[in-house]
Design a protein around this motif. Structure first.
Motif, PDB file in Angstrom:
ATOM      1  N   GLU A 148       0.829  -1.205   0.000  1.00 22.62           N
ATOM      2  CA  GLU A 148       0.000   0.000   0.000  1.00 22.62           C
ATOM      3  C   GLU A 148       0.865   1.259   0.000  1.00 22.62           C
ATOM      4  O   GLU A 148       0.552   2.242  -0.681  1.00 22.62           O
ATOM      5  CB  GLU A 148      -0.956  -0.022   1.191  1.00 22.62           C
ATOM      6  N   LEU A 149       1.983   1.221   0.729  1.00 18.04           N
ATOM      7  CA  LEU A 149       2.919   2.342   0.725  1.00 18.04           C
ATOM      8  C   LEU A 149       3.520   2.518  -0.669  1.00 18.04           C
ATOM      9  O   LEU A 149       3.610   3.642  -1.172  1.00 18.04           O
ATOM     10  CB  LEU A 149       4.023   2.127   1.765  1.00 18.04           C
ATOM     11  N   LEU A 150       3.915   1.428  -1.294  1.00 20.77           N
ATOM     12  CA  LEU A 150       4.462   1.506  -2.653  1.00 20.77           C
ATOM     13  C   LEU A 150       3.475   2.189  -3.592  1.00 20.77           C
ATOM     14  O   LEU A 150       3.868   3.055  -4.387  1.00 20.77           O
ATOM     15  CB  LEU A 150       4.803   0.102  -3.176  1.00 20.77           C
ATOM     16  N   LEU A 151       2.218   1.841  -3.488  1.00 16.07           N
ATOM     17  CA  LEU A 151       1.199   2.449  -4.352  1.00 16.07           C
ATOM     18  C   LEU A 151       1.059   3.947  -4.099  1.00 16.07           C
ATOM     19  O   LEU A 151       0.724   4.704  -5.017  1.00 16.07           O
ATOM     20  CB  LEU A 151      -0.151   1.744  -4.160  1.00 16.07           C
ATOM     21  N   ARG A 152       1.346   4.377  -2.875  1.00 17.70           N
ATOM     22  CA  ARG A 152       1.280   5.817  -2.562  1.00 17.70           C
ATOM     23  C   ARG A 152       2.519   6.572  -3.039  1.00 17.70           C
ATOM     24  O   ARG A 152       2.422   7.719  -3.442  1.00 17.70           O
ATOM     25  CB  ARG A 152       1.091   6.030  -1.054  1.00 17.70           C
ATOM     26  N   VAL A 153       3.694   5.941  -2.976  1.00 20.29           N
ATOM     27  CA  VAL A 153       4.940   6.663  -3.279  1.00 20.29           C
ATOM     28  C   VAL A 153       5.420   6.494  -4.714  1.00 20.29           C
ATOM     29  O   VAL A 153       6.280   7.242  -5.163  1.00 20.29           O
ATOM     30  CB  VAL A 153       6.081   6.274  -2.309  1.00 20.29           C
ATOM     31  N   ASN A 154       4.868   5.525  -5.430  1.00 15.16           N
ATOM     32  CA  ASN A 154       5.304   5.293  -6.805  1.00 15.16           C
ATOM     33  C   ASN A 154       4.099   5.327  -7.740  1.00 15.16           C
ATOM     34  O   ASN A 154       3.343   4.355  -7.824  1.00 15.16           O
ATOM     35  CB  ASN A 154       6.026   3.947  -6.933  1.00 15.16           C
ATOM     36  N   PRO A 155       3.926   6.428  -8.473  1.00 20.64           N
ATOM     37  CA  PRO A 155       2.771   6.535  -9.370  1.00 20.64           C
ATOM     38  C   PRO A 155       2.815   5.540 -10.534  1.00 20.64           C
ATOM     39  O   PRO A 155       1.822   5.359 -11.224  1.00 20.64           O
ATOM     40  CB  PRO A 155       2.842   7.979  -9.882  1.00 20.64           C
ATOM     41  N   PHE A 156       3.947   4.891 -10.732  1.00 21.10           N
ATOM     42  CA  PHE A 156       4.091   3.928 -11.821  1.00 21.10           C
ATOM     43  C   PHE A 156       4.004   2.480 -11.348  1.00 21.10           C
ATOM     44  O   PHE A 156       4.204   1.550 -12.133  1.00 21.10           O
ATOM     45  CB  PHE A 156       5.423   4.147 -12.557  1.00 21.10           C
ATOM     46  N   ALA A 157       3.724   2.273 -10.066  1.00 17.80           N
ATOM     47  CA  ALA A 157       3.619   0.911  -9.523  1.00 17.80           C
ATOM     48  C   ALA A 157       2.493   0.166 -10.232  1.00 17.80           C
ATOM     49  O   ALA A 157       1.502   0.765 -10.649  1.00 17.80           O
ATOM     50  CB  ALA A 157       3.359   0.964  -8.023  1.00 17.80           C
ATOM     51  N   PRO A 158       2.622  -1.151 -10.371  1.00 16.95           N
ATOM     52  CA  PRO A 158       1.589  -1.949 -11.052  1.00 16.95           C
ATOM     53  C   PRO A 158       0.352  -2.129 -10.167  1.00 16.95           C
ATOM     54  O   PRO A 158       0.258  -3.090  -9.397  1.00 16.95           O
ATOM     55  CB  PRO A 158       2.307  -3.276 -11.314  1.00 16.95           C
TER      56      PRO A 158
END
Length: 173
Positions: A148-158
């Motif tokens: 969930e953190l990755l999705l917040r900090v990386n707009p290009f996350a899958p």
């Protein structure tokens, strides 16, 4: 004397290190049972704080860093017939992975496609999260928080793959 089990070689792209740093998982990642590799030109892509954090693992002998000259990378990429749309950093990762018979860890779509086309195993952050859980480095709940953190900090996350992973961990698939 006991023979050591060979470790899977991973050649890591900058975007993986960036995502691991932003999700505070760099140390946990380096606990996985892999032979970690990258190239100097990849490390030069990182911000100073990220580069220092990653280079600490090089200094401890956990991360091997391959030095290439720019011209050497270009020549090897041309010789291998690699797509001209790949960056020098991507070419260095591809060439190094082929050199050491390793898998590539990247989120770069062009590099993923080129590696798959050439039968080089390639994975991204979703696979890394799965390995962290499978290896007992994170619980499913801890991993869910980091995804969930990755999705917040990386707009290009899958997004779709991350959401599917979370649902699977929560038993909703």
């Amino acid at each position: 004397m006991t023979a050591s089990i060979p470790r899977t070689v991973t050649v890591n792209d900058a975007n993986i290190f960036i995502d691991l740093h932003k999700t505070a998982l760099l140390a946990t990642f380096f606990e996985l049972p892999f032979d970690f590799r990258t190239t100097r030109v990849v490390l030069r892509e990182l911000l100073a704080e990220q580069r220092e954090a990653v280079e600490a693992y090089e200094q401890r002998g956990i991360l091997m860093v391959r030095e290439y000259e720019w011209r050497e990378i270009e020549a090897l990429g041309t010789e291998a017939g690699l797509s001209r749309s790949l960056s020098i950093q991507d070419i260095s990762v591809f060439v190094y992975a082929r050199e050491v018979n390793g898998m590539i860890l990247t989120a770069d779509n062009k590099l993923r496609k080129e590696a798959s086309r050439r039968d080089i195993e390639v994975h991204g952050m979703v696979w890394i999260f799965e390995e962290l859980v499978r290896g007992g480095k994170l619980s499913r709940d801890q991993a869910t928080e980091r995804v969930e953190l990755l999705l917040r900090v990386n707009p290009f996350a899958p997004v779709k793959e991350c959401e599917a992973l979370i649902k699977r961990w929560q038993g909703q698939d």
